[in-house]
Design a protein around this motif. Structure first.
Motif, PDB file in Angstrom:
ATOM      1  N   ARG A   1       0.829  -1.206   0.000  1.00 28.36           N
ATOM      2  CA  ARG A   1       0.000   0.000   0.000  1.00 28.36           C
ATOM      3  C   ARG A   1       0.864   1.257   0.000  1.00 28.36           C
ATOM      4  O   ARG A   1       0.477   2.291  -0.543  1.00 28.36           O
ATOM      5  CB  ARG A   1      -0.940  -0.006   1.215  1.00 28.36           C
ATOM      6  CG  ARG A   1      -1.924   1.153   1.270  1.00 28.36           C
ATOM      7  CD  ARG A   1      -2.843   1.190   0.073  1.00 28.36           C
ATOM      8  NE  ARG A   1      -3.766   2.321   0.145  1.00 28.36           N
ATOM      9  CZ  ARG A   1      -4.475   2.767  -0.885  1.00 28.36           C
ATOM     10  NH1 ARG A   1      -4.378   2.167  -2.054  1.00 28.36           N
ATOM     11  NH2 ARG A   1      -5.282   3.799  -0.749  1.00 28.36           N
ATOM     12  N   ALA A   2       2.031   1.192   0.627  1.00 28.14           N
ATOM     13  CA  ALA A   2       3.027   2.281   0.595  1.00 28.14           C
ATOM     14  C   ALA A   2       2.494   3.608   1.131  1.00 28.14           C
ATOM     15  O   ALA A   2       2.746   4.669   0.564  1.00 28.14           O
ATOM     16  CB  ALA A   2       3.588   2.453  -0.817  1.00 28.14           C
ATOM     17  N   LEU A   3       1.774   3.531   2.231  1.00 31.31           N
ATOM     18  CA  LEU A   3       1.349   4.726   2.969  1.00 31.31           C
ATOM     19  C   LEU A   3       1.875   4.567   4.393  1.00 31.31           C
ATOM     20  O   LEU A   3       1.136   4.234   5.320  1.00 31.31           O
ATOM     21  CB  LEU A   3      -0.183   4.849   2.968  1.00 31.31           C
ATOM     22  CG  LEU A   3      -0.857   5.026   1.606  1.00 31.31           C
ATOM     23  CD1 LEU A   3      -2.372   4.958   1.752  1.00 31.31           C
ATOM     24  CD2 LEU A   3      -0.440   6.350   0.966  1.00 31.31           C
ATOM     25  N   PRO A   4       3.187   4.796   4.579  1.00 25.52           N
ATOM     26  CA  PRO A   4       3.846   4.367   5.813  1.00 25.52           C
ATOM     27  C   PRO A   4       3.717   5.290   7.014  1.00 25.52           C
ATOM     28  O   PRO A   4       4.049   4.899   8.128  1.00 25.52           O
ATOM     29  CB  PRO A   4       5.314   4.268   5.395  1.00 25.52           C
ATOM     30  CG  PRO A   4       5.450   5.352   4.361  1.00 25.52           C
ATOM     31  CD  PRO A   4       4.146   5.341   3.602  1.00 25.52           C
ATOM     32  N   GLY A   5       3.258   6.521   6.803  1.00 22.71           N
ATOM     33  CA  GLY A   5       3.336   7.491   7.888  1.00 22.71           C
ATOM     34  C   GLY A   5       4.751   8.043   7.976  1.00 22.71           C
ATOM     35  O   GLY A   5       5.669   7.572   7.287  1.00 22.71           O
ATOM     36  N   ALA A   6       4.937   9.044   8.819  1.00 24.89           N
ATOM     37  CA  ALA A   6       6.231   9.727   8.881  1.00 24.89           C
ATOM     38  C   ALA A   6       6.717   9.899  10.312  1.00 24.89           C
ATOM     39  O   ALA A   6       5.928  10.200  11.216  1.00 24.89           O
ATOM     40  CB  ALA A   6       6.130  11.105   8.220  1.00 24.89           C
ATOM     41  N   TYR A   7       8.019   9.716  10.487  1.00 23.53           N
ATOM     42  CA  TYR A   7       8.668  10.076  11.744  1.00 23.53           C
ATOM     43  C   TYR A   7       9.135  11.525  11.653  1.00 23.53           C
ATOM     44  O   TYR A   7       9.454  12.030  10.565  1.00 23.53           O
ATOM     45  CB  TYR A   7       9.872   9.178  12.012  1.00 23.53           C
ATOM     46  CG  TYR A   7       9.519   7.815  12.541  1.00 23.53           C
ATOM     47  CD1 TYR A   7       8.982   7.663  13.820  1.00 23.53           C
ATOM     48  CD2 TYR A   7       9.728   6.675  11.777  1.00 23.53           C
ATOM     49  CE1 TYR A   7       8.662   6.411  14.317  1.00 23.53           C
ATOM     50  CE2 TYR A   7       9.417   5.415  12.263  1.00 23.53           C
ATOM     51  CZ  TYR A   7       8.884   5.289  13.531  1.00 23.53           C
ATOM     52  OH  TYR A   7       8.566   4.050  14.014  1.00 23.53           O
ATOM     53  N   LEU A   8       9.191  12.164  12.821  1.00 21.69           N
ATOM     54  CA  LEU A   8       9.606  13.566  12.869  1.00 21.69           C
ATOM     55  C   LEU A   8      10.538  13.827  14.038  1.00 21.69           C
ATOM     56  O   LEU A   8      10.410  13.216  15.104  1.00 21.69           O
ATOM     57  CB  LEU A   8       8.380  14.488  13.005  1.00 21.69           C
ATOM     58  CG  LEU A   8       7.325  14.368  11.906  1.00 21.69           C
ATOM     59  CD1 LEU A   8       6.117  13.591  12.418  1.00 21.69           C
ATOM     60  CD2 LEU A   8       6.893  15.739  11.410  1.00 21.69           C
ATOM     61  N   ARG A   9      11.481  14.751  13.808  1.00 26.15           N
ATOM     62  CA  ARG A   9      12.298  15.292  14.885  1.00 26.15           C
ATOM     63  C   ARG A   9      11.538  16.448  15.538  1.00 26.15           C
ATOM     64  O   ARG A   9      10.685  17.074  14.908  1.00 26.15           O
ATOM     65  CB  ARG A   9      13.616  15.870  14.352  1.00 26.15           C
ATOM     66  CG  ARG A   9      14.540  14.905  13.668  1.00 26.15           C
ATOM     67  CD  ARG A   9      15.837  15.606  13.263  1.00 26.15           C
ATOM     68  NE  ARG A   9      16.703  14.708  12.505  1.00 26.15           N
ATOM     69  CZ  ARG A   9      16.836  14.727  11.194  1.00 26.15           C
ATOM     70  NH1 ARG A   9      16.171  15.624  10.471  1.00 26.15           N
ATOM     71  NH2 ARG A   9      17.637  13.867  10.583  1.00 26.15           N
ATOM     72  N   VAL A  10      11.897  16.751  16.765  1.00 29.84           N
ATOM     73  CA  VAL A  10      11.357  17.929  17.437  1.00 29.84           C
ATOM     74  C   VAL A  10      12.457  18.986  17.449  1.00 29.84           C
ATOM     75  O   VAL A  10      13.439  18.867  18.185  1.00 29.84           O
ATOM     76  CB  VAL A  10      10.891  17.599  18.869  1.00 29.84           C
ATOM     77  CG1 VAL A  10      10.398  18.866  19.573  1.00 29.84           C
ATOM     78  CG2 VAL A  10       9.788  16.541  18.840  1.00 29.84           C
ATOM     79  N   LEU A  11      12.306  19.994  16.600  1.00 26.06           N
ATOM     80  CA  LEU A  11      13.304  21.065  16.523  1.00 26.06           C
ATOM     81  C   LEU A  11      13.105  22.087  17.627  1.00 26.06           C
ATOM     82  O   LEU A  11      14.072  22.677  18.116  1.00 26.06           O
ATOM     83  CB  LEU A  11      13.228  21.758  15.162  1.00 26.06           C
ATOM     84  CG  LEU A  11      13.524  20.897  13.927  1.00 26.06           C
ATOM     85  CD1 LEU A  11      13.449  21.759  12.668  1.00 26.06           C
ATOM     86  CD2 LEU A  11      14.899  20.239  14.035  1.00 26.06           C
TER      87      LEU A  11
END
Length: 212
Positions: free
Chosen positions: A141-151
């Protein structure tokens, strides 16, 4: 159109055979909070994380998944998927998570977040959902979601707007990185154009591109 936060979700301790941690505990079961939560550089305050060798840390401080993508899975599986069902801290609406550019910055509540990399599905995820072939289906499906840093640390709560305040010109997206590492290796050279991509992923791309 400005996106918004549907829910902020915190992990609770779950003991199960499918938990990836040696202790048999997992934090993939995340539950919506009633109010704002502090997003810190090392993660979301109050969030339980199991198997820290593969989860958490500055490059994976926050995991976001789109409500629209969750809706597709709810229909596909014929079940209700409440916010947090993907193990996400941040459930969003009207945010193109898969199309987010690596290094893109989001203003969410009083926090400033930066998109880092896609999620890789694991056996813990499949076990939690009770879907044995989930890794294969999630990858396809290739809709993986995203990881993020906290700047910039700050509080984030349900209903807060999600505003993209900076987007790098290289254009390498979460979806491209995910497909390059799984379905479409021809995309691997593109990953080297994204300077904010975490080092381990850049190194993996270089290894796969190096002739043997």
């Amino acid at each position: 159109m400005t996106g918004r936060v549907v829910a902020v979700n915190l992990g609770v301790v779950t003991e199960a055979e499918w938990a990836g941690d040696a202790s048999g505990r997992s934090g993939i079961d995340k539950r919506p909070t009633d109010g704002a939560v502090l997003f810190r550089a090392d993660g979301v305050a109050g969030d339980f994380i199991g198997e820290r060798a593969h989860h958490g840390g500055p490059d994976q401080a926050v995991y976001a998944y789109a409500e629209e993508d969750a809706g597709w899975w709810a229909t596909e599986l014929g079940r209700d998927l409440r916010p947090g069902s993907f193990g996400e801290n941040l459930t969003t609406y009207a945010v193109d998570v898969t199309g987010a550019v690596i290094g893109e910055q989001w203003q969410v509540g009083s926090a400033l977040l930066q998109v880092t990399k896609p999620r890789t599905p694991c056996t813990t995820f499949a076990g939690y959902w009770g879907v044995p072939d989930l890794i294969k289906r999630f990858t396809a499906r290739a809709l993986p979601g995203a990881y993020l840093r906290v700047l910039r640390e700050g509080e984030v709560g349900p209903g807060d707007p999600v505003q993209v305040v900076e987007r790098p010109a290289h254009g390498v997206t979460i979806g491209e990185v995910f497909r390059a590492l799984s379905l479409e290796p021809d995309l691997l050279p593109r990953l080297l154009d994204a300077p904010d991509l975490p080092g381990p992923i850049r190194e993996k791309a270089l290894r796969r591109l190096t002739p043997r």
